[in-house]
Design a protein around this motif. Structure first.
Motif, short mmCIF file in Angstrom:
data_model
loop_
_atom_site.label_atom_id
_atom_site.label_comp_id
_atom_site.label_asym_id
_atom_site.label_seq_id
_atom_site.Cartn_x
_atom_site.Cartn_y
_atom_site.Cartn_z
N PHE A 237 111.26 -145.66 -25.53
CA PHE A 237 110.55 -146.85 -26.00
C PHE A 237 109.50 -146.49 -27.05
O PHE A 237 109.30 -147.24 -28.03
CB PHE A 237 109.89 -147.57 -24.81
CG PHE A 237 110.88 -148.27 -23.93
CD1 PHE A 237 111.36 -149.54 -24.28
CD2 PHE A 237 111.33 -147.70 -22.76
CE1 PHE A 237 112.27 -150.20 -23.48
CE2 PHE A 237 112.25 -148.35 -21.96
CZ PHE A 237 112.72 -149.61 -22.32
N LEU A 238 108.81 -145.38 -26.87
CA LEU A 238 107.76 -145.01 -27.83
C LEU A 238 108.36 -144.63 -29.18
O LEU A 238 107.81 -144.99 -30.23
CB LEU A 238 106.93 -143.86 -27.27
CG LEU A 238 106.06 -144.19 -26.05
CD1 LEU A 238 105.34 -142.96 -25.54
CD2 LEU A 238 105.06 -145.30 -26.39
N PHE A 239 109.46 -143.89 -29.19
CA PHE A 239 110.10 -143.55 -30.46
C PHE A 239 110.59 -144.81 -31.16
O PHE A 239 110.46 -144.96 -32.38
CB PHE A 239 111.27 -142.59 -30.24
CG PHE A 239 110.87 -141.22 -29.78
CD1 PHE A 239 109.56 -140.78 -29.92
CD2 PHE A 239 111.80 -140.36 -29.20
CE1 PHE A 239 109.19 -139.52 -29.48
CE2 PHE A 239 111.43 -139.10 -28.77
CZ PHE A 239 110.12 -138.68 -28.90
N GLY A 240 111.18 -145.73 -30.38
CA GLY A 240 111.66 -146.96 -30.99
C GLY A 240 110.55 -147.85 -31.49
O GLY A 240 110.75 -148.65 -32.42
N ALA A 241 109.36 -147.73 -30.90
CA ALA A 241 108.23 -148.57 -31.28
C ALA A 241 107.39 -147.98 -32.40
O ALA A 241 106.63 -148.70 -33.04
CB ALA A 241 107.34 -148.83 -30.06
N CYS A 242 107.52 -146.68 -32.64
CA CYS A 242 106.64 -146.02 -33.61
C CYS A 242 107.34 -145.64 -34.91
O CYS A 242 106.71 -145.56 -35.96
CB CYS A 242 106.02 -144.75 -33.00
SG CYS A 242 104.90 -145.07 -31.64
#
Length: 1139
Positions: A459-464
């Motif tokens: 989720f963090l990679f997809g959000a950043c």
């Protein structure tokens, strides 16, 4: 009592100990002489009630004392334990074993963290999110983490069900599922660990050549396009990978202690790198880092050192000038130069590669984008202007391209290695302070931690990170930086350097653990081909195993692609995890008494779900790799089954076999088998000599040839004596039977019964062999040899009783005559016939047995012929048609022939044979002959009979037979008289009955046949023959007069010289002898050249007075035939025409 024992052990050594018998060797008993004397002294003082058993069983106190000092050392098998005990016995000054000190954190949790976090997280995780999308990647991560969590639960249950020495998954699987599964899965686990080492080395080289020092490439990549650039990269990976592999193998060979000391350093690198990523994510919410990405239209441009400004032209004081980017797509730096069509039609734009966690980019990255090899990495929400879709792609090396064809299942195979490593804690169980507590807690906590990191990373990679950067596998669009490094704080080099050292450390750990796993498998001696790899240096380091590991690892290096190697090791790890779940589910369902794990949070449904997930993931990753892995495991399994050493580890497969056998036996008890399921379940009765060698080995050869039906085989032998005195002989006989069964390739069981006499022992075998519905339905026993000799009298009596017992028990009986002439399993008949003489219906046994024999290679080329006998009133032509139709419906190929046997006169030779038989029977009953006299008896009677035949003229004799009828209470058919009766009675005169018979008139079966010789019938066909029966009016049979001199030894000579009296012959015996001779004559005429003759075996007389006559009838019936198989049916149909 424990205090007393301690005082005794601390004393003077117990010099006054009584007895000198050593204790039994056991891993829980101190087997030194001094300890034995002390224990015996103590036993004698306090445990007199058990003193006679102290030689074989230990005191509880001494066992607990040894158990307290027990160490968790690798004890793969009984041999290892015995070797350890012997070593302890040789050295009384044993060095104290250092108690394991590792707890849950350092012993299980940290090693698992280090092994789970690896190269995939740093090199491929961002690419997986970009290609699969946040939702698709989350599903992959969740499925893989759920698989490892369920496997960890199963593993915790197994690991807490007793002591697990250092051996990890191999030890648990082999002791739970048996040596075959253990060896197969152990080798697969070894191959997975070895290829994991190759994957880590390839990851380290990728970091080195692409991100750390690109100029170190031996084969330059700059300026190359497509396949040439890919080949140059792979060649660089192969060269540097081989160098790094050789360096790591040398380090492992020199000293493993250095690897273990560096493990904490490598672990620190992994943790710092992950923390740097999380710190970078937090920083993006406050101040996103500057990592611009240059787009031409919607295409991502390679931005390393080829251009400095993401623009076609720039405005300067001197006007508009072109940039380096312009020169990449145009033939000159002038504004009127000829440029690439796509470059001319589309604008250049610069976007932020990492917009930050608060930018809302997550919605664009929710769904995946899959590419074929060579596709352009393009931005989703932008469109590029293309004049002609059919125009070929130009300047392809200027764009970021997809290096492989991507699809969902490929992502699963690449990702799964990042969740392996859950066995690290169980592998170190020997070093743990409390393994049964630390392994479940540490392993499950490590999986929970890593799963949380992986899921949050998705989720963090997809959000950043922007989608085009996520899909850029090698960071070509962000100045050649590692994509995950662009997110890290304070610098991308933290991730690059940290991941490089962590992958090197993981590679060293794989090259350290894999050889030891192979050495453990080799030392268990379950795979004979691996014995050499059980040896190593003097300190136990597995040198040969390390060499093999390095060679296999080089195969992965030659493949050179991280994305291609990852699915290979995924297969092997998934197979290992699948069998861990299977082992737990099996033990739980079987409810074996030894299954008492301390870890209680398990269930067979969870294990079954984990096993299903593993199998699903195997085929999701790569169906062809899955099939190859299964073929490898199956081949190893069969190899161990046929060639490996037999081990009994109390495994679950053994328990499963017992449960399945119990279930099957209970099902068989529900009713008798259907005719279609009938197959010969043989009880083979053999005898042994004084050396315990089987006297009829060809019986087992015949058994093997009859086993096309794949039924039960029990090889039994009877011994005379008492069980306690002959127990050792019984074991030797069983061993000889097993050896012969193995030689003849007969699969079945052997059973030896001891009784007071052979007759009872054989009867016990027939009654008690088998279990429940799995009992024998046919008995195979050889014809008694030399039964006419006096010293073999009991043998043939036992044989006749055996025939009676099988008939009473509704068992089929197969009696091969001349068994030594039967072929061995190595012989082959290139031609010939198997002849079946079907005289009476026996349920189809005579039809089925030749069919089964012809399935074997010995009899395969023999053809089958069936003969049947037609009587006077039978239509032989119709019989042949009916039999042909019957065989057609039975699907049996055979030639059919109907033999007509008309009523014929009884010859003088028949009378003479009957006379010799009855005289011998009478003499054996009346006279107690010595051995020498018994040996010459047959010859004497034969000589006398031949002389009488020469003196008589059978054609001129009018035959008068006096046959005394049985008492009214007895059946004349069941109990024919064998002794001649007196013609007169002191009570009343005899009743004379005259039967007039003409030889030209057929005789009714209900009346006695005319007893005429052929010569007599030819000379006077109308002559009458008078037959006389004598009957006592009071219903008692008249007693036969004693032969002259029978009561005295001097009378023996007179009996031997006595002339035959045809008038005294038993009419029933004459008729039977006549039938036997006629049948033998016909069989010899038709089947003298047959390879085997199968024949209905007539039953014995129901009264026991004519047993010796019965043997004579059978002898006459089969006289002159080389191989005969006498067959009696079991009273039921065994063959059917229905499907």
């Amino acid at each position: 009592m424990l205090n007393n024992l301690t005082d005794t052990e601390e004393g003077d050594g117990g010099a006054q100990g009584q007895g000198d018998n050593p204790k039994e060797s056991s891993p829980f008993i101190n087997s030194s002489d001094a300890a034995a004397e002390k224990s015996q002294q103590y036993d004698a003082k306090n445990m007199a009630l058990f003193e006679e058993e102290m030689e074989t069983i230990p005191m509880v106190s001494s066992m607990l004392s040894s158990l307290a000092n027990y160490s968790n050392l690798p004890q793969g098998s009984k041999e290892h334990e015995e070797a350890e005990n012997n070593a302890e016995a040789e050295s009384s000054r044993k060095k104290p074993v250092k108690a394991p000190q590792l707890g849950t954190l350092m012993g299980v949790y940290m090693p698992c963290i280090q092994n789970i976090f690896g190269v995939i997280l740093f090199l491929r995780m961002t690419w997986l999110v970009g290609i699969g999308g946040v939702i698709g990647t989350f599903f992959i991560v969740f499925m893989c983490c759920a698989t490892t969590m369920l496997t960890a639960i199963s593993m915790s249950a197994i690991a807490t069900n007793g002591v697990v020495p250092a051996g990890g998954a191999y030890y648990m699987i082999s002791r739970s599922l048996g040596p075959e599964f253990g060896g197969a899965v152990g080798i697969c686990f070894y191959l997975g660990t070895t290829f994991a080492g190759a994957m880590y080395i390839l990851g380290a080289i990728e970091l080195l050549l692409i991100y750390i020092c690109p100029q170190a490439a031996i084969f330059p990549i700059e300026g190359l396009e497509g396949a040439e650039a890919e080949a140059a990269l792979l060649n660089n990976m192969r060269v540097y990978g081989t160098i790094l592999l050789a360096s790591m193998a040398t380090v492992v060979f020199v000293g493993v202690k250095y690897v273990n000391k560096l493990a904490l350093v490598f672990l620190a690198c992994v943790i710092l790198s992950i923390l740097a990523v999380y710190a970078g994510v937090i920083k993006t919410a406050i101040e996103p880092p500057v990592f611009p990405v240059c787009l031409l239209g919607n295409r991502t441009l390679v931005w390393k050192t080829s251009f400095d400004v993401c623009a076609k032209t720039i405005e300067t004081a001197n006007g508009t000038v072109t940039t380096k980017l312009w020169s990449l797509f145009c033939d000159s730096p002038l504004l009127n130069a000829t440029c690439d069509k796509f470059f001319a039609n589309n604008n250049v734009s610069e976007i932020q590669g990492i917009p930050g966690v608060a930018s809302g980019i997550l919605t664009e990255n929710l769904f995946g984008t899959y590419y074929d090899k060579g596709d352009l990495i393009a931005r989703k929400n932008m469109e590029g202007i293309v004049e002609d879709q059919d125009d070929p792609l130009t300047n392809s090396n200027r764009y970021v391209l997809a290096d492989i064809t991507s699809f969902f299942t490929l992502l699963v195979g690449i990702y799964f290695p990042s969740v392996t490593g859950i066995m690290a804690g169980s592998n170190r169980s020997g070093d743990l302070r409390d393994a049964q507590k630390s392994i479940p807690i540490g392993t499950i906590a490590a999986i929970t931690t890593t799963s949380t990191v992986y899921v949050s990373s998705v989720f963090l990679f997809g959000a950043c990170i922007d989608g085009v950067v996520l899909r850029d596998k090698f960071g070509e669009g962000v100045h050649g930086n590692l994509v995950i490094g662009t997110l890290a704080w304070p610098s991308p080099w933290v991730i690059v350097i940290g991941s490089f050292f962590s992958t090197c450390g993981a590679g060293l750990q794989s090259l350290t653990g894999a050889p030891r796993l192979l050495q453990a498998i080799a030392k268990d001696n379950i795979v004979p081909a691996l014995r050499i790899f059980g040896h190593g240096k003097a300190n136990g380091e597995p040198t040969w195993s390390l060499l093999l590991t390095a060679c296999i690892c080089e195969i992965g290096i030659i493949i050179a692609s991280l994305d291609a190697v990852a699915p290979i090791l995924s297969m092997f790890f998934l197979m290992c995890y699948m069998f861990v779940n299977l082992a737990c589910a099996l033990q739980t369902l079987l409810r074996t008494p030894n299954w008492r794990p301390r870890f209680k949070f398990y269930h067979w449904l969870l294990s079954f779900l984990g096993m299903s997930l593993c199998l699903t993931l195997m085929f999701l990753c790569s169906w062809y790799y899955a099939i190859v892995a299964m073929v490898i495991a199956g081949s190893i399994y069969k190899y161990i089954e046929f060639s490996g050493a037999e081990k009994e580890w109390g495994d679950g497969i053994r328990g499963l076999s017992l449960s399945a056998a119990r279930y099957a036996l209970m099902r068989l008890e529900e009713g008798p088998p259907h005719t279609k399921n009938w197959r010969p379940q043989l009880l083979v009765l053999v005898s042994t000599d004084s050396e315990h060698n089987v006297e009829q080995p060809r019986l087992l050869s015949l058994t093997n040839q009859l086993k096309a039906g794949k039924g039960l085989t029990i090889v039994g032998s009877a011994m005379e004596g008492t069980y306690l005195e002959n127990y050792d002989k019984k074991l030797l006989t069983e061993q000889a039977l097993r050896k012969l069964m193995e030689t003849e390739k007969v699969k079945g069981f052997c059973q030896v019964t001891v009784s007071s006499n052979i007759r009872d022992a054989t009867s016990h075998l027939i009654q008690a062999s088998g279990l429940g519905g799995l009992k024998h339905n046919a008995v195979l026993v050889s014809w008694p040899r030399n039964w006419k000799q006096g010293d073999e009298l009991q043998n043939w009596r036992n044989f006749v009783e055996l025939v009676r017992e099988t008939t009473a028990a509704d068992l089929a009986l197969l009696v091969p005559k001349n068994i030594s002439a039967f072929p061995s399993n190595g012989e082959r008949f290139s031609e010939g016939h198997i002849d079946v003489w079907w005289i009476v219906h026996d349920g189809g046994m005579l039809m089925l047995l030749p069919f089964l024999l012809r399935q074997h290679k010995v009899w395969r080329k023999c053809k089958m012929r069936i003969f049947t006998v037609a009587q006077m009133d039978d239509n032989s032509i119709q019989m042949k048609k009916d039999l042909t139709t019957f065989l057609y419906h039975l699907r049996i190929d055979a030639q059919v022939e109907v033999v007509e046997m008309h009523d014929s006169d009884i010859s003088a030779y028949t009378y003479e044979k009957t006379l010799v038989m009855e005289q011998r029977s009478q003499m054996l009953k009346k006279i107690n002959l010595t051995k020498t006299e018994r040996e010459c008896e047959i010859q004497s009677i034969t000589d006398s009979s031949r002389g009488s035949i020469r003196r008589k003229n059978p054609a001129a004799v009018t035959t008068q037979l006096s046959v005394t009828e049985e008492p009214p209470a007895a059946s004349k058919e069941e109990k024919p008289e064998e002794e001649s009766k007196s013609a007169s009675s002191p009570v009343s005169p005899p009743v004379q009955v005259q039967l007039i018979n003409d030889t030209t008139t057929p005789t009714s079966p209900a009346t006695p046949a005319a007893l005429l010789s052929p010569a007599e019938g030819a000379q006077s066909p109308g002559e009458q023959v008078q037959l006389t029966w004598t009957e006592k009016l009071d219903g008692e049979p008249a007693k036969a007069p004693k032969p002259p001199g029978a009561a005295t030894p001097e009378g023996v000579k007179d009996i031997f010289s006595m002339k035959p009296e045809w008038e005294n012959l038993n009419h029933s015996n004459v008729r039977r002898m006549h039938t036997a001779l006629r049948l033998n004559e016909v069989i010899m005429k038709k089947s003298s050249e047959a390879k085997l003759v199968l024949l209905n075996m007539p039953g014995p007389p129901r009264n026991r007075t004519g047993d010796e006559n019965y043997m004579e009838f059978l002898e006459v019936l089969t006289e002159g035939l080389n191989r005969v198989l006498l067959v009696r049916g079991g009273g039921r149909e065994v063959i059917t025409i229905y499907s």
